[in-house]
Design a protein around this motif. Sequence first.
Motif, PDB file in Angstrom:
ATOM      1  N   ARG A   1       0.798  -1.372  -0.098  1.00  0.00           N
ATOM      2  CA  ARG A   1      -0.038  -0.033   0.206  1.00  0.00           C
ATOM      3  C   ARG A   1       0.941   1.224  -0.082  1.00  0.00           C
ATOM      4  O   ARG A   1       1.481   1.694   1.142  1.00  0.00           O
ATOM      5  CB  ARG A   1      -0.997  -0.134   1.079  1.00  0.00           C
ATOM      6  N   VAL A   2       1.019   2.079  -1.162  1.00  0.00           N
ATOM      7  CA  VAL A   2       1.724   3.040  -1.434  1.00  0.00           C
ATOM      8  C   VAL A   2       1.120   4.439  -0.865  1.00  0.00           C
ATOM      9  O   VAL A   2       0.116   4.682  -1.473  1.00  0.00           O
ATOM     10  CB  VAL A   2       2.229   3.304  -3.100  1.00  0.00           C
ATOM     11  N   ARG A   3       1.691   5.093  -0.022  1.00  0.00           N
ATOM     12  CA  ARG A   3       1.404   6.460   0.502  1.00  0.00           C
ATOM     13  C   ARG A   3       1.895   7.311  -0.526  1.00  0.00           C
ATOM     14  O   ARG A   3       1.191   8.322  -0.905  1.00  0.00           O
ATOM     15  CB  ARG A   3       1.965   6.735   1.899  1.00  0.00           C
TER      16      ARG A   3
ATOM     17  N   GLY B   1      10.215   6.001  -1.201  1.00  0.00           N
ATOM     18  CA  GLY B   1       8.683   6.505  -1.048  1.00  0.00           C
ATOM     19  C   GLY B   1       8.356   5.916   0.528  1.00  0.00           C
ATOM     20  O   GLY B   1       9.320   5.322   1.199  1.00  0.00           O
ATOM     21  N   GLU B   2       7.032   5.736   0.815  1.00  0.00           N
ATOM     22  CA  GLU B   2       6.498   5.318   2.135  1.00  0.00           C
ATOM     23  C   GLU B   2       5.359   4.537   1.753  1.00  0.00           C
ATOM     24  O   GLU B   2       4.577   5.087   1.001  1.00  0.00           O
ATOM     25  CB  GLU B   2       6.522   6.503   2.710  1.00  0.00           C
ATOM     26  N   THR B   3       5.246   3.451   2.684  1.00  0.00           N
ATOM     27  CA  THR B   3       3.975   2.708   2.482  1.00  0.00           C
ATOM     28  C   THR B   3       2.968   3.356   3.550  1.00  0.00           C
ATOM     29  O   THR B   3       3.236   4.258   4.243  1.00  0.00           O
ATOM     30  CB  THR B   3       4.010   1.162   3.128  1.00  0.00           C
ATOM     31  N   ASP B   4       1.632   2.930   3.465  1.00  0.00           N
ATOM     32  CA  ASP B   4       0.652   3.537   4.546  1.00  0.00           C
ATOM     33  C   ASP B   4       0.874   3.435   5.827  1.00  0.00           C
ATOM     34  O   ASP B   4       0.589   4.283   6.743  1.00  0.00           O
ATOM     35  CB  ASP B   4      -0.884   2.809   4.065  1.00  0.00           C
ATOM     36  N   ASP B   5       1.655   2.266   6.130  1.00  0.00           N
ATOM     37  CA  ASP B   5       2.145   2.208   7.536  1.00  0.00           C
ATOM     38  C   ASP B   5       3.489   2.582   7.998  1.00  0.00           C
ATOM     39  O   ASP B   5       4.121   2.444   9.067  1.00  0.00           O
ATOM     40  CB  ASP B   5       1.880   0.761   8.123  1.00  0.00           C
ATOM     41  N   GLY B   6       3.931   3.480   6.979  1.00  0.00           N
ATOM     42  CA  GLY B   6       5.174   4.255   7.484  1.00  0.00           C
ATOM     43  C   GLY B   6       6.420   3.504   6.969  1.00  0.00           C
ATOM     44  O   GLY B   6       7.765   4.016   7.255  1.00  0.00           O
ATOM     45  N   GLY B   7       6.449   2.485   6.389  1.00  0.00           N
ATOM     46  CA  GLY B   7       7.460   1.573   5.789  1.00  0.00           C
ATOM     47  C   GLY B   7       8.277   2.368   4.638  1.00  0.00           C
ATOM     48  O   GLY B   7       7.662   3.081   3.831  1.00  0.00           O
ATOM     49  N   LYS B   8       9.484   1.851   4.473  1.00  0.00           N
ATOM     50  CA  LYS B   8      10.213   2.579   3.349  1.00  0.00           C
ATOM     51  C   LYS B   8      10.116   1.583   2.033  1.00  0.00           C
ATOM     52  O   LYS B   8       9.920   0.289   1.850  1.00  0.00           O
ATOM     53  CB  LYS B   8      11.815   2.514   3.767  1.00  0.00           C
ATOM     54  N   ILE B   9       9.894   2.383   0.985  1.00  0.00           N
ATOM     55  CA  ILE B   9       9.912   1.884  -0.349  1.00  0.00           C
ATOM     56  C   ILE B   9      11.109   2.336  -1.315  1.00  0.00           C
ATOM     57  O   ILE B   9      11.384   3.560  -1.046  1.00  0.00           O
ATOM     58  CB  ILE B   9       8.675   2.184  -1.082  1.00  0.00           C
TER      59      ILE B   9
END
Length: 177
Positions: A61-63, A91-99
């Motif tokens: 889930r991409v923020r 980038g960042e996922t919806d839960d704050g993870g690094k992409i």
Amino acid sequence: MTAPFRVPVPLRVLATVVCAIGTASGLVACEPGTSGGLSAMAVSYTTDIAGTRALENEGVRVRWLSCAARLDSAASASPSARAAAGVDCEGETDDGGKITIGGTVTQEIGGRCVHGDLTAKSDGRRVFRAYVLGDCNAPVPTPARTPAPPPARGDGGAPRPTVTVTVTVTETRTPFP
């Protein structure tokens, strides 16, 4: 005494959007490409859009996602060399993870797909490795809205090469009761 004339907020927003689109159009028209037709702006934009879709298809889930591309100077110096662009996305996922998505692009097709060698990771886990990212047979995309910029990166004031950055923001709105 008369009150000063004030431009309504919606008109100011509209004027800002029109100016931004005009500026971006001018940059695309003026950006030098390679003999292979690659441009940093097109590569970063298409990788951003296609990368976001591919990550979401894999359950990420991409923020937000922001891509920067730079043309390979060796490819543009020699007519026989194949044009290439290095691309780095973060980038960042919806839960704050690094992409992250990174690699080399050798061909970009009208905002629909990129060819090359790209690897995407989410929280350090490899999500995919792709040689074609996107749908090369899809109709040419049209932007729905201008996305918000990602958080600024710290560069410590060091000189940086000229890059082009695009951003994809996924937004969820909750109606007020």
